[in-house]
Design a protein around this motif. Structure first.
Motif, mmCIF file in Angstrom:
data_model
loop_
_atom_site.group_PDB
_atom_site.id
_atom_site.type_symbol
_atom_site.label_atom_id
_atom_site.label_comp_id
_atom_site.label_asym_id
_atom_site.label_seq_id
_atom_site.Cartn_x
_atom_site.Cartn_y
_atom_site.Cartn_z
ATOM 1 N N GLU A 206 15.871 -13.949 17.138
ATOM 2 C CA GLU A 206 17.142 -13.913 17.867
ATOM 3 C C GLU A 206 17.955 -12.670 17.513
ATOM 4 O O GLU A 206 18.588 -12.055 18.379
ATOM 5 C CB GLU A 206 17.950 -15.169 17.555
ATOM 6 N N SER A 209 16.459 -9.777 19.381
ATOM 7 C CA SER A 209 16.544 -9.882 20.837
ATOM 8 C C SER A 209 17.960 -9.645 21.348
ATOM 9 O O SER A 209 18.155 -9.095 22.438
ATOM 10 C CB SER A 209 16.068 -11.250 21.314
ATOM 11 N N LYS A 211 19.787 -11.804 22.467
ATOM 12 C CA LYS A 211 20.039 -12.726 23.578
ATOM 13 C C LYS A 211 20.289 -14.157 23.102
ATOM 14 O O LYS A 211 20.497 -15.055 23.906
ATOM 15 C CB LYS A 211 18.840 -12.720 24.542
#
Length: 229
Positions: A206, A209, A211
């Protein structure tokens, strides 16, 4: 990847433990009796994730032990190590239930490649990587990457992610993940240890990313699945 090893040749066993680690393979050494008695009790989904490597001295009867292991009910991928096996004996070992036999001079890179090939066959894969959206999971010990950026993860996290990738889009029961990490081992941590590994793995994906999604989904009362993050 984690493999179970019994080899009376201590030098060869020590070499396997050290050199296979470079390939992301953890080796647990167990007595032969523990393997014969314990492997048969493994869930089939766990067994195919835990290759067994049995080493034998030159001239020792590997065929009999192979038959014993298969007769006990073990479905683990089985690799036999024994130098200078006559062709007829090698054929009998394979017919007795071994998945692969290495009878030449020991080459650790070759052993690692053969172990990876055994696992790929179990899951019908032909390459050493699984793609889940921008996340690439390698089955050969390399760290995964997200959109080309490497994610450094621990050996346990690597094992978990690899299993989820092998079962991409499918729910993997938490007991399968736990046993793939610890089955037949002397050390058995609390079941919550798996949750800690999952939490850390999610956070690392996470964070990279940006996102807020790792692609690892929880299915309450069942387990986890990897989808495209």
């Amino acid at each position: 990847m984690r493999v179970i090893l019994h080899d009376p040749d201590q030098n060869r066993a020590a070499g396997l433990i050290t050199e296979l680690k470079r390939h992301g393979i953890t080796v647990d050494v167990l007595p032969k009796t523990a393997i014969l008695n314990g492997a048969s009790g493994l869930d089939e989904n766990v067994a195919r994730l835990l290759p067994v490597v049995l080493g034998f001295a030159t001239g020792e009867n590997a065929e009999t032990t192979t038959r014993q292991l298969r007769k006990s009910g073990s479905t683990n991928p089985l690799l036999i190590l024994q130098t200078d096996i006559p062709p007829n004996d090698l054929a009998r070992i394979l017919d007795a239930g071994a998945d692969d036999v290495v009878s030449s001079t020991l080459n650790y890179d070759e052993i690692a490649a053969r172990l990876r090939a055994l696992t790929r066959r179990q899951f019908g894969l032909r390459t050493q990587e699984v793609q889940a959206g921008d996340l690439t999971v390698y089955l050969d010990g390399r760290h995964p990457n997200l959109a080309g950026k490497p994610i450094k993860i621990s050996a346990s996290e690597q094992t978990i992610l690899r299993i989820l990738a092998l079962n991409l889009g499918k729910v993997v029961h938490r007991d399968v993940l736990f046993d793939a990490l610890y089955a037949l081992a002397d050390y058995q941590p609390y079941a919550k240890a798996l949750d800690v590994h999952i939490c850390k793995l999610r956070r690392k994906i996470e964070t990279l990313s940006g996102k807020g999604s790792s692609g690892i989904q929880t299915y309450t009362g069942q387990g986890y699945a990897l989808n495209a993050p």
